[in-house]
Design a protein around this motif. Structure first.
Motif, PDB file in Angstrom:
ATOM      1  N   LYS A 124     -10.958   2.266   2.178  1.00 31.89           N
ATOM      2  CA  LYS A 124     -10.934   2.392   3.637  1.00 31.89           C
ATOM      3  C   LYS A 124     -12.199   2.975   4.268  1.00 31.89           C
ATOM      4  O   LYS A 124     -12.444   2.758   5.445  1.00 31.89           O
TER       5      LYS A 124
ATOM      6  N   LYS B  86       0.813  -1.220   0.000  1.00 27.58           N
ATOM      7  CA  LYS B  86       0.000   0.000   0.000  1.00 27.58           C
ATOM      8  C   LYS B  86       0.847   1.271   0.000  1.00 27.58           C
ATOM      9  O   LYS B  86       0.317   2.361  -0.214  1.00 27.58           O
TER      10      LYS B  86
ATOM     11  N   TRP C 117      -7.146   5.024  -1.665  1.00 24.33           N
ATOM     12  CA  TRP C 117      -7.255   4.909  -0.207  1.00 24.33           C
ATOM     13  C   TRP C 117      -8.705   5.103   0.243  1.00 24.33           C
ATOM     14  O   TRP C 117      -9.248   4.288   1.000  1.00 24.33           O
TER      15      TRP C 117
END
Length: 313
Positions: free
Chosen positions: A280, A153, A276
């Motif tokens: 998330k 990541k 992201w």
């Protein structure tokens, strides 16, 4: 009943600031910056801080609160923002977090529990010095060994996230992956997360134009002033828009190459931000176009009105 909190997220230059101010005006709100670099005094142009004229009289928090050489962690951000959310609600207003620093915003909305051990400034500087002298490769190899999932990541050139992942392991004994899994999944607030996106070519054009505007507004002079004040080696100066201009001022890059590097790194950052937020957070996405921006903003504000009318759990 949980307190309502609005958050407007998305990539750099997509239009979060304008929407945040419009929402604050319509719903009696105050804005909290969700940007990890706008906290620094004197770092104005490169962090795209809202100007006094742009605020339209709306209070903005978490801007210009520390000097560029002062440490400021996600845990510090969380503590400050939670206090602002409480104070804004006590004033009978709506807190609106606006920004693109995903982990910082997530830490507030989902009440991350951080280790009691503070960041070790000596360790932080040591890791950044290692990157400076050796490049990021060795540190990245180490991250792949201790936390391969997190390594996938983090781009090796994202020095701040690379250093943070190593720090968490050194200070807590947990990998960043283990650390994040320990966090609670349910928010202590009643959040409505608005995500702004844009067709890629249009977004990249906006980013390029914004960087040109920053240069016109005096970004190079801003970096020169920060260096003159002794901040060149501060962690904050590793931010996009600053490290490239430092390289130009030290004759490691031509002016044209430095500006191109700011544009390229900003575009790459925008791509990482989108990835992201999609992975998330539970985001309500809206795809903007420049031609229909007004109509799209009205749609978002109508959806927001519907959310605010619903009772919290």
């Amino acid at each position: 009943m949980k307190k309502k909190v609005i958050s407007i997220v998305g990539p750099t230059a997509v239009g979060k600031t304008a929407l945040g101010i419009a929402a604050a005006k319509k719903f009696n709100g105050e804005i909290i910056s969700g940007d990890s670099t706008q906290v620094y005094i004197g770092m104005d142009i490169g962090t795209a801080k809202v100007t006094p004229e742009e605020t339209g009289g709306i209070p903005h928090h978490m801007i210009d609160i520390i000097h560029p050489d002062e440490p400021f962690s996600v845990a510090d951000f969380q503590q400050h923002v939670k206090s602002h959310i409480e104070a804004i609600h006590q004033r009978g207003k709506l807190p609106i977090i606006v920004g693109g620093s995903g982990l910082y915003i997530q830490s507030v909305l989902f009440d991350y529990h951080f280790s009691e051990q503070r960041r070790d400034r000596e360790l932080t500087e040591q890791l950044f010095q290692q990157i400076e002298s050796e490049g990021p490769e060795n540190l990245y190899k180490r991250l792949k060994q201790i936390d391969p999932e997190q390594a996938k990541k983090v781009h090796p050139n994202n020095h701040r996230r690379l250093v943070r992942a190593i720090e968490v392991y050194e200070l807590t004994g947990l990998t960043m992956t283990e650390y994040q899994k320990e966090q609670q999944a349910e928010s202590p607030y009643d959040p409505f997360i608005i995500g702004l996106d844009m067709e890629r070519a249009a977004l990249y054009d906006r980013i390029n134009r914004r960087v040109d505007q920053m240069i016109e507004q005096g970004l190079i002079q801003e970096v020169q002033s920060l260096i003159a004040e002794g901040y060149k080696d501060s962690q904050s100066m590793h931010a996009i828009g600053y490290k490239e201009i430092v390289a130009y001022l030290e004759n490691r890059l031509s002016k044209t190459d430095a500006i191109d590097a700011v544009k390229q790194n900003s575009r790459k950052y925008a791509k990482r931000q989108l990835t992201w937020f999609r992975n998330k957070l539970d985001v309500n996405w809206y795809c903007l176009t420049e031609k229909e921006a007004f109509q799209q903003m009205q749609l978002i504000l109508n959806d927001l009105a519907g959310f605010l009318q619903r009772e919290s759990e």
